[in-house]
Design a protein around this motif. Structure first.
Motif, PDB file in Angstrom:
ATOM      1  N   ALA A   1     -25.322 -43.188  14.395  1.00  0.00           N
ATOM      2  CA  ALA A   1     -26.080 -43.533  15.594  1.00  0.00           C
ATOM      3  C   ALA A   1     -25.115 -44.084  16.629  1.00  0.00           C
ATOM      4  CB  ALA A   1     -27.169 -44.549  15.270  1.00  0.00           C
ATOM      5  N   ARG A   2     -25.612 -44.282  17.838  1.00  0.00           N
ATOM      6  CA  ARG A   2     -24.791 -44.822  18.920  1.00  0.00           C
ATOM      7  C   ARG A   2     -25.060 -46.296  19.182  1.00  0.00           C
ATOM      8  NH1 ARG A   2     -22.195 -40.632  21.625  1.00  0.00           N
ATOM      9  NH2 ARG A   2     -22.095 -38.889  20.164  1.00  0.00           N
ATOM     10  N   HIS A   3     -25.941 -46.897  18.385  1.00  0.00           N
ATOM     11  CA  HIS A   3     -26.267 -48.317  18.553  1.00  0.00           C
ATOM     12  C   HIS A   3     -26.810 -48.832  17.229  1.00  0.00           C
ATOM     13  CE1 HIS A   3     -28.014 -52.016  20.133  1.00  0.00           C
ATOM     14  NE2 HIS A   3     -27.517 -51.766  21.331  1.00  0.00           N
ATOM     15  N   GLU A   4     -26.433 -50.054  16.870  1.00  0.00           N
ATOM     16  CA  GLU A   4     -26.924 -50.620  15.606  1.00  0.00           C
ATOM     17  C   GLU A   4     -28.445 -50.689  15.562  1.00  0.00           C
ATOM     18  OE1 GLU A   4     -22.774 -52.441  16.073  1.00  0.00           O
ATOM     19  OE2 GLU A   4     -24.539 -52.355  17.381  1.00  0.00           O
ATOM     20  N   GLN A   5     -29.047 -50.994  16.696  1.00  0.00           N
ATOM     21  CA  GLN A   5     -30.502 -51.079  16.719  1.00  0.00           C
ATOM     22  C   GLN A   5     -31.131 -49.747  16.317  1.00  0.00           C
ATOM     23  OE1 GLN A   5     -33.339 -51.701  20.375  1.00  0.00           O
ATOM     24  NE2 GLN A   5     -32.590 -53.710  19.733  1.00  0.00           N
ATOM     25  N   THR A   6     -30.524 -48.650  16.755  1.00  0.00           N
ATOM     26  CA  THR A   6     -31.051 -47.329  16.416  1.00  0.00           C
ATOM     27  C   THR A   6     -30.952 -47.056  14.922  1.00  0.00           C
ATOM     28  OG1 THR A   6     -30.533 -46.456  18.598  1.00  0.00           O
ATOM     29  CG2 THR A   6     -30.811 -44.857  16.826  1.00  0.00           C
ATOM     30  N   SER A   7     -29.860 -47.462  14.293  1.00  0.00           N
ATOM     31  CA  SER A   7     -29.742 -47.268  12.849  1.00  0.00           C
ATOM     32  C   SER A   7     -30.914 -47.920  12.129  1.00  0.00           C
ATOM     33  CB  SER A   7     -28.424 -47.865  12.336  1.00  0.00           C
ATOM     34  OG  SER A   7     -27.318 -47.164  12.836  1.00  0.00           O
ATOM     35  N   ALA A   8     -31.258 -49.129  12.555  1.00  0.00           N
ATOM     36  CA  ALA A   8     -32.359 -49.845  11.916  1.00  0.00           C
ATOM     37  C   ALA A   8     -33.703 -49.226  12.261  1.00  0.00           C
ATOM     38  CB  ALA A   8     -32.334 -51.313  12.325  1.00  0.00           C
ATOM     39  N   TYR A   9     -33.884 -48.813  13.515  1.00  0.00           N
ATOM     40  CA  TYR A   9     -35.144 -48.157  13.888  1.00  0.00           C
ATOM     41  C   TYR A   9     -35.326 -46.837  13.136  1.00  0.00           C
ATOM     42  CZ  TYR A   9     -36.684 -51.185  17.725  1.00  0.00           C
ATOM     43  OH  TYR A   9     -37.158 -52.237  18.467  1.00  0.00           O
ATOM     44  N   MET A  10     -34.243 -46.104  12.942  1.00  0.00           N
ATOM     45  CA  MET A  10     -34.355 -44.855  12.190  1.00  0.00           C
ATOM     46  C   MET A  10     -34.778 -45.127  10.747  1.00  0.00           C
ATOM     47  SD  MET A  10     -31.106 -42.727  13.739  1.00  0.00           S
ATOM     48  CE  MET A  10     -31.409 -41.178  12.893  1.00  0.00           C
ATOM     49  N   ALA A  11     -34.226 -46.191  10.162  1.00  0.00           N
ATOM     50  CA  ALA A  11     -34.641 -46.567   8.802  1.00  0.00           C
ATOM     51  C   ALA A  11     -36.113 -46.956   8.782  1.00  0.00           C
ATOM     52  CB  ALA A  11     -33.778 -47.711   8.286  1.00  0.00           C
ATOM     53  N   PHE A  12     -36.564 -47.654   9.828  1.00  0.00           N
ATOM     54  CA  PHE A  12     -37.976 -48.017   9.934  1.00  0.00           C
ATOM     55  C   PHE A  12     -38.850 -46.784  10.040  1.00  0.00           C
ATOM     56  CE2 PHE A  12     -41.282 -48.916  13.324  1.00  0.00           C
ATOM     57  CZ  PHE A  12     -42.270 -49.314  12.432  1.00  0.00           C
ATOM     58  N   GLY A  13     -38.494 -45.846  10.919  1.00  0.00           N
ATOM     59  CA  GLY A  13     -39.282 -44.622  11.066  1.00  0.00           C
ATOM     60  C   GLY A  13     -39.339 -43.820   9.788  1.00  0.00           C
ATOM     61  N   TYR A  14     -38.208 -43.768   9.097  1.00  0.00           N
ATOM     62  CA  TYR A  14     -38.155 -43.067   7.811  1.00  0.00           C
ATOM     63  C   TYR A  14     -39.122 -43.709   6.814  1.00  0.00           C
ATOM     64  CZ  TYR A  14     -36.015 -41.134   3.549  1.00  0.00           C
ATOM     65  OH  TYR A  14     -35.797 -40.493   2.348  1.00  0.00           O
ATOM     66  N   ALA A  15     -39.072 -45.034   6.718  1.00  0.00           N
ATOM     67  CA  ALA A  15     -39.900 -45.747   5.740  1.00  0.00           C
ATOM     68  C   ALA A  15     -41.372 -45.707   6.102  1.00  0.00           C
ATOM     69  CB  ALA A  15     -39.426 -47.190   5.616  1.00  0.00           C
ATOM     70  N   ARG A  16     -41.676 -45.957   7.363  1.00  0.00           N
ATOM     71  CA  ARG A  16     -43.069 -46.038   7.786  1.00  0.00           C
ATOM     72  C   ARG A  16     -43.794 -44.703   7.618  1.00  0.00           C
ATOM     73  NH1 ARG A  16     -47.270 -49.573   8.455  1.00  0.00           N
ATOM     74  NH2 ARG A  16     -48.749 -48.669   9.910  1.00  0.00           N
ATOM     75  N   SER A  17     -43.107 -43.620   7.926  1.00  0.00           N
ATOM     76  CA  SER A  17     -43.754 -42.308   7.884  1.00  0.00           C
ATOM     77  C   SER A  17     -43.809 -41.711   6.489  1.00  0.00           C
ATOM     78  CB  SER A  17     -43.043 -41.332   8.825  1.00  0.00           C
ATOM     79  OG  SER A  17     -41.702 -41.113   8.398  1.00  0.00           O
ATOM     80  N   SER A  18     -42.909 -42.133   5.604  1.00  0.00           N
ATOM     81  CA  SER A  18     -42.837 -41.546   4.263  1.00  0.00           C
ATOM     82  C   SER A  18     -43.368 -42.457   3.173  1.00  0.00           C
ATOM     83  CB  SER A  18     -41.384 -41.179   3.932  1.00  0.00           C
ATOM     84  OG  SER A  18     -40.587 -42.348   3.772  1.00  0.00           O
TER      85      SER A  18
END
Length: 549
Positions: free
Chosen positions: A56-73
């Protein structure tokens, strides 16, 4: 789960963590590398055949991507970033994930072990970092030695998935990740059994419901895995099922008993018994702020702290599915209350007509719903269209709506949607953003291109933080400060990253563009232009006014 002893193997601290992730079934990690975690990201690179790592291009995005992965799956999301400013950058996403009960594991570093707690100002040193991580989520720990990693990773997975899911964190010193030692892997720890269903509490709740004339059910994130059981309870009671954000799709919006908050508000003043399943029930005292006379409250929740937060006639500490099923059987034994099918149908139809005044948001949302497949994912954002979607966008299946929950985190939507797409590469995913929120992480268009995440992003551009703009106009005599925005040309901006982009200004024009976008094999950005201040307020359906007694 029985613990199977494994032989000790010499490996680095980074390898000890990665091998432990593999033991726990992790096949996806989101990362932004840096000096303090080089040993960990190198271990991920050497295991790229079994674990996909998205940068990712920002640490916040890495964490948000992990959140989206977890929340949707529903599966654990894992991310790793550097300590200090890196983990603080990620903290907004961690707070969002924890508030939405998403199982997310944060992995970060710390200063060199010889400098720990000495305050020498080594790179990225954050005083009391572990305490900060402990305050954000359910649990956090520091790994001292590579041999400790398997046990602490196993603990992290057990804690983040037990009871009410949430965020956990592990940190280790800079030199830990490249230090080698003998390590014995640890099999996953068994999750605690949910509390047994209290039959006395069930019987008390069933008596209230059998005598009810106008029952209603409310569901939140805690009911996402109890869709069948909640629907059965609703059908036995003839009760509408209302969801605000987290529980959308537990009962489909095209089911006769599937209600948005706009429809639920029409029946609320006459409601006499409420069943709240896996929800904070913020509608009661934060959103609707009206309690019907004589209302009886029944709560089903697996979190003992939650059932104490609002006084209730019956508190049932239980898994949502087990609690709802037990309550259904008890009501059937006693006799169901009289159904009120006509009243319920009229309330739903009337609400659908009333919300049509929220324009142009409703017309755009209708087009998106027509084109998005039934099992596609809709990621909202803090924006005029996002607020309207709470009551104006039908959801048909659990987890297919991803929100920031009560945190209301501006800018979460686009980076979170990238994680949703990473979790579901074969499903349609749409991210709807306001122009202000999109700019929080607009640079992640590069991430979408680099990792071939064919996400469809719709940026609604009204050149404003729309809600702030309206509030300043209406409540502060039009004194505007920071709510008017000057934006880039979003089409040219997206194209500079290699993203195909288009611009529309009507719902009719959006439909064919969106159809082509979902069929594409590349990320697409669609800008929707809306004149500043022209979008209608959705708030009378989110904070309705009820007649006083």
């Amino acid at each position: 789960m029985k613990n199977i002893p494994t032989p000790a193997t010499r490996m680095t601290g980074g390898d000890a963590i990665v091998e432990s992730l593999k033991v726990h079934g992790v096949d996806t990690v989101f990362a932004l590398p840096g000096a303090q975690i080089y040993g960990l990201t190198d271990a991920l690179a050497r295991n790229s055949d079994s674990i996909r790592t998205f940068g990712a291009r920002h640490e916040q995005t890495s964490a948000y991507m992990a959140f989206g992965y977890a929340r949707s799956s529903g599966k654990p999301g894992v991310f790793t970033v550097v300590p200090g400013p890196g983990i603080l950058n990620a903290s907004a996403a961690m707070l969002t994930a924890h508030g939405c009960n998403a199982p997310v594991l944060a992995l970060t570093g710390d200063v060199m072990s010889g400098f720990k707690d000495r305050g020498r100002g080594q790179l990225h040193e954050l005083p009391r970092q572990l305490e900060i991580l402990q305050s954000i989520g359910k649990w956090a720990a520091h790994i001292e030695q590579p041999a400790d990693a398997p046990w602490q990773v196993a603990q992290a997975f057990q804690k983040m998935q037990s009871g009410r899911p949430g965020v956990v964190s592990l940190q280790a010193s800079w030199d830990y990740f490249t230090q080698a030692a003998a390590v014995r892997l640890q099999q996953p720890l068994a999750l605690p059994e949910p509390p047994p269903v209290d039959s006395d509490a069930v019987d008390r709740a069933a008596k209230l419901l059998s005598a009810a004339s106008a029952p209603m059910i409310f569901v939140g994130s805690g009911a996402l895995e109890a869709s069948v059981e909640v629907r059965q309870l609703a059908e036995v009671l003839g009760a509408p099922v209302v969801s605000f954000r987290g529980g959308r799709g537990v009962v489909s919006d095209d089911h006769r008993l599937g209600f948005t908050v706009a429809a639920g508000a029409r029946l609320w003043p006459r409601t006499d018994v409420v069943v709240v399943i896996g929800s904070r029930f913020e509608l009661l005292d934060i959103r609707w702020r009206h309690r019907p006379a004589g209302l009886k409250l029944i709560r089903i929740d697996i979190d003992p702290a939650e059932v104490r937060r609002i006084p209730a006639e019956v508190n049932l500490l239980a898994d949502a599915a087990e609690g709802a099923s037990a309550l259904t059987q008890a009501v059937l034994r006693l006799g169901s209350p009289a159904h009120r099918d006509v009243e319920i149908a009229d309330a739903k139809a009337t609400a659908e007509q009333e919300i049509q005044c929220v324009q142009p948001q409703l017309d755009y949302l209708r087009v998106i719903r027509e084109v998005l497949p039934r099992d596609g994912f809709f990621v909202e954002e803090i924006s005029q269209v996002g607020f309207t979607s709470i009551f104006g966008f039908p959801i048909y299946q659990p987890r297919t709506l991803v929100t920031s929950g009560h945190q209301g985190t501006l800018g979460f939507g686009f980076p979170t949607a990238l994680g949703v797409k990473a979790a579901h590469p074969d499903k349609a995913v749409v991210s709807i953003c306001g122009d202000g929120g999109f700019m929080f992480a607009a640079q992640e268009l590069a991430t979408a291109v680099q990792y071939k995440l064919n996400l469809v992003t719709i940026v609604f551009n009204n050149n404003a933080f729309g809600n702030v703009y309206r509030d300043q106009q209406e409540s502060f005599a039009g004194r505007l400060l920071g709510s008017e925005l000057v934006n880039p040309d979003f089409v040219r901006f997206a194209e500079s990253f290699g993203v195909q982009a288009l611009r529309v200004d009507t719902p009719a024009a959006l439909k064919p563009v969106l159809e082509r976008a979902f069929a594409a094999d590349r990320p697409i950005l669609i800008e929707v232009t809306i004149p500043r201040g022209s979008d209608s307020s959705p708030w009378k359906f989110l904070h309705p006014t009820f007649p006083t007694r």
